[in-house]
Design a protein around this motif. Structure first.
Motif, mmCIF file in Angstrom:
data_model
loop_
_atom_site.group_PDB
_atom_site.id
_atom_site.type_symbol
_atom_site.label_atom_id
_atom_site.label_comp_id
_atom_site.label_asym_id
_atom_site.label_seq_id
_atom_site.Cartn_x
_atom_site.Cartn_y
_atom_site.Cartn_z
ATOM 1 N N ILE A 1 0.847 -1.188 0.000
ATOM 2 C CA ILE A 1 0.000 0.000 0.000
ATOM 3 C C ILE A 1 0.887 1.244 0.000
ATOM 4 O O ILE A 1 1.780 1.386 0.825
ATOM 5 N N ASP A 2 0.638 2.124 -0.948
ATOM 6 C CA ASP A 2 1.355 3.400 -1.047
ATOM 7 C C ASP A 2 0.355 4.420 -1.587
ATOM 8 O O ASP A 2 0.125 4.500 -2.798
ATOM 9 N N LEU A 3 -0.245 5.171 -0.682
ATOM 10 C CA LEU A 3 -1.307 6.084 -1.070
ATOM 11 C C LEU A 3 -0.807 7.232 -1.940
ATOM 12 O O LEU A 3 -1.538 7.725 -2.799
ATOM 13 N N ASN A 4 0.433 7.641 -1.730
ATOM 14 C CA ASN A 4 0.984 8.712 -2.570
ATOM 15 C C ASN A 4 1.137 8.250 -4.020
ATOM 16 O O ASN A 4 0.817 8.985 -4.949
ATOM 17 N N LEU A 5 1.618 7.025 -4.218
ATOM 18 C CA LEU A 5 1.720 6.486 -5.585
ATOM 19 C C LEU A 5 0.333 6.300 -6.197
ATOM 20 O O LEU A 5 0.143 6.538 -7.391
ATOM 21 N N ALA A 6 -0.620 5.875 -5.375
ATOM 22 C CA ALA A 6 -1.987 5.701 -5.881
ATOM 23 C C ALA A 6 -2.520 7.024 -6.422
ATOM 24 O O ALA A 6 -3.085 7.066 -7.523
ATOM 25 N N ILE A 7 -2.297 8.102 -5.684
ATOM 26 C CA ILE A 7 -2.758 9.418 -6.158
ATOM 27 C C ILE A 7 -2.059 9.795 -7.454
ATOM 28 O O ILE A 7 -2.681 10.329 -8.378
ATOM 29 N N ARG B 1 -10.605 12.295 -5.251
ATOM 30 C CA ARG B 1 -11.337 12.917 -4.140
ATOM 31 C C ARG B 1 -11.507 11.932 -2.980
ATOM 32 O O ARG B 1 -11.255 12.267 -1.824
ATOM 33 N N ASN B 2 -11.906 10.703 -3.276
ATOM 34 C CA ASN B 2 -12.103 9.709 -2.224
ATOM 35 C C ASN B 2 -10.797 9.352 -1.517
ATOM 36 O O ASN B 2 -10.770 9.205 -0.299
ATOM 37 N N LEU B 3 -9.733 9.224 -2.302
ATOM 38 C CA LEU B 3 -8.446 8.873 -1.693
ATOM 39 C C LEU B 3 -7.925 10.019 -0.823
ATOM 40 O O LEU B 3 -7.390 9.786 0.260
ATOM 41 N N ARG B 4 -8.095 11.242 -1.269
ATOM 42 C CA ARG B 4 -7.657 12.386 -0.444
ATOM 43 C C ARG B 4 -8.452 12.443 0.856
ATOM 44 O O ARG B 4 -7.898 12.734 1.913
ATOM 45 N N ASN B 5 -9.743 12.159 0.797
ATOM 46 C CA ASN B 5 -10.554 12.108 2.026
ATOM 47 C C ASN B 5 -10.083 10.984 2.939
ATOM 48 O O ASN B 5 -10.020 11.149 4.159
ATOM 49 N N LYS B 6 -9.757 9.865 2.349
ATOM 50 C CA LYS B 6 -9.252 8.728 3.119
ATOM 51 C C LYS B 6 -7.946 9.098 3.819
ATOM 52 O O LYS B 6 -7.759 8.811 5.006
ATOM 53 N N ILE B 7 -7.058 9.758 3.105
ATOM 54 C CA ILE B 7 -5.770 10.177 3.679
ATOM 55 C C ILE B 7 -6.006 11.160 4.818
ATOM 56 O O ILE B 7 -5.364 11.061 5.870
ATOM 57 N N ARG B 8 -6.933 12.094 4.651
ATOM 58 C CA ARG B 8 -7.247 13.045 5.731
ATOM 59 C C ARG B 8 -7.736 12.316 6.980
ATOM 60 O O ARG B 8 -7.366 12.669 8.097
ATOM 61 N N TYR C 1 3.078 11.357 16.206
ATOM 62 C CA TYR C 1 3.223 12.648 15.542
ATOM 63 C C TYR C 1 4.284 12.572 14.442
ATOM 64 O O TYR C 1 4.110 13.129 13.362
ATOM 65 N N LYS C 2 5.374 11.871 14.710
ATOM 66 C CA LYS C 2 6.422 11.750 13.686
ATOM 67 C C LYS C 2 5.932 10.917 12.503
ATOM 68 O O LYS C 2 6.299 11.176 11.363
ATOM 69 N N ARG C 3 5.103 9.926 12.785
ATOM 70 C CA ARG C 3 4.523 9.135 11.694
ATOM 71 C C ARG C 3 3.631 10.014 10.818
ATOM 72 O O ARG C 3 3.675 9.949 9.593
ATOM 73 N N ALA C 4 2.838 10.871 11.465
ATOM 74 C CA ALA C 4 1.982 11.790 10.706
ATOM 75 C C ALA C 4 2.829 12.760 9.883
ATOM 76 O O ALA C 4 2.498 13.056 8.731
ATOM 77 N N LEU D 1 4.164 11.054 6.828
ATOM 78 C CA LEU D 1 3.119 10.888 5.821
ATOM 79 C C LEU D 1 2.725 12.200 5.157
ATOM 80 O O LEU D 1 1.958 12.203 4.212
ATOM 81 N N GLY D 2 3.262 13.305 5.682
ATOM 82 C CA GLY D 2 3.001 14.594 5.052
ATOM 83 C C GLY D 2 1.889 15.398 5.685
ATOM 84 O O GLY D 2 1.364 16.318 5.079
ATOM 85 N N TYR D 3 1.519 15.079 6.926
ATOM 86 C CA TYR D 3 0.449 15.821 7.599
ATOM 87 C C TYR D 3 0.904 17.254 7.858
ATOM 88 O O TYR D 3 1.944 17.479 8.452
ATOM 89 N N PRO D 4 0.121 18.235 7.409
ATOM 90 C CA PRO D 4 0.526 19.630 7.608
ATOM 91 C C PRO D 4 0.311 20.076 9.052
ATOM 92 O O PRO D 4 -0.539 19.549 9.752
ATOM 93 N N HIS D 5 1.087 21.005 9.498
ATOM 94 C CA HIS D 5 0.945 21.660 10.798
ATOM 95 C C HIS D 5 1.204 20.736 11.991
ATOM 96 O O HIS D 5 0.771 21.034 13.091
ATOM 97 N N ILE D 6 1.862 19.624 11.802
ATOM 98 C CA ILE D 6 2.119 18.707 12.901
ATOM 99 C C ILE D 6 3.331 19.146 13.732
ATOM 100 O O ILE D 6 3.476 18.756 14.876
ATOM 101 N N GLN D 7 4.181 19.983 13.149
ATOM 102 C CA GLN D 7 5.404 20.387 13.836
ATOM 103 C C GLN D 7 5.101 21.065 15.174
ATOM 104 O O GLN D 7 5.844 20.876 16.145
ATOM 105 N N ASP D 8 4.015 21.813 15.277
ATOM 106 C CA ASP D 8 3.652 22.461 16.539
ATOM 107 C C ASP D 8 3.420 21.425 17.634
ATOM 108 O O ASP D 8 3.856 21.593 18.776
#
Length: 176
Positions: free
Chosen positions: A52-58, A77-84, A114-117, A120-127
């Motif tokens: 499974i590699d959601l970035n490659l899927a997109i 759209r569905n995959l982006r919602n799933k990733i969110r 948090y580091k896993r997020a 995966l590219g989660y925005p604003h996690i650094q705070d």
């Protein structure tokens, strides 16, 4: 394909008789490739024969979109919602561990989520990572202070003999 399509259309405009046939073949090839891109994207999204590699899927879904596959926008759209939702779940688990009781072990687990997020590219996690880092430092400093206080505090003596004041019994009140 885009360049070839442009050239064939120019040739058709100039009256080349095979150009229309070539355009139809090119359209069919693009449609097959778009379907393949969509199928490959699904394999990466759901782990069918691939990890499974959601970035490659997109990326494959976007390729299918560029090739005018009508299902691609829906898939993206569905995959982006799933990733969110996945991001939100990972961050929520981290938040649960970062709350009470504040222990070094719980904060370490929160940091891992948090580091896993972040990976995966989660925005604003650094705070949140910075906040947990400060809490970890605070807990470590507190634990060091407690250890230091234990070293400085003399041990309690067991079975100590009562002092003179402690041995005296209180006077019994007179009866009336």
């Amino acid at each position: 394909y885009k360049t070839a399509m442009l050239l064939y259309k120019m040739a058709l405009a100039k009256g080349h008789k095979d150009a229309q046939f070539k355009i139809e073949i090119l359209k069919a090839e693009m449609e097959v490739e778009a379907k393949d891109s969509l199928r490959i994207g699904e394999k990466y999204e759901f782990g069918r024969g691939r990890a499974i590699d959601l970035n490659l899927a997109i990326q494959y879904y976007q390729l299918a979109l560029e090739q005018n596959d009508s299902n691609a926008p829906w898939k993206i759209r569905n995959l982006r919602n799933k990733i969110r939702r996945i991001y939100a779940s990972i961050v929520k688990i981290g938040e649960i561990y970062a709350k009470e009781p504040v222990t070094k072990d719980n904060l370490d687990i929160a940091m891992q989520y948090y580091k896993r997020a972040k990976k995966l590219g989660y925005p604003h996690i650094q705070d949140k990572i910075d906040e947990v880092s400060q809490k970890i430092k605070w807990v470590e400093d507190s634990e060091d202070s407690i250890r230091f206080a234990k070293v400085l505090t003399p041990p309690r003596q067991k079975n100590r003999q009562p002092t003179e004041v402690q041995r005296k019994k209180p006077p019994v009140p007179a009866r009336a």
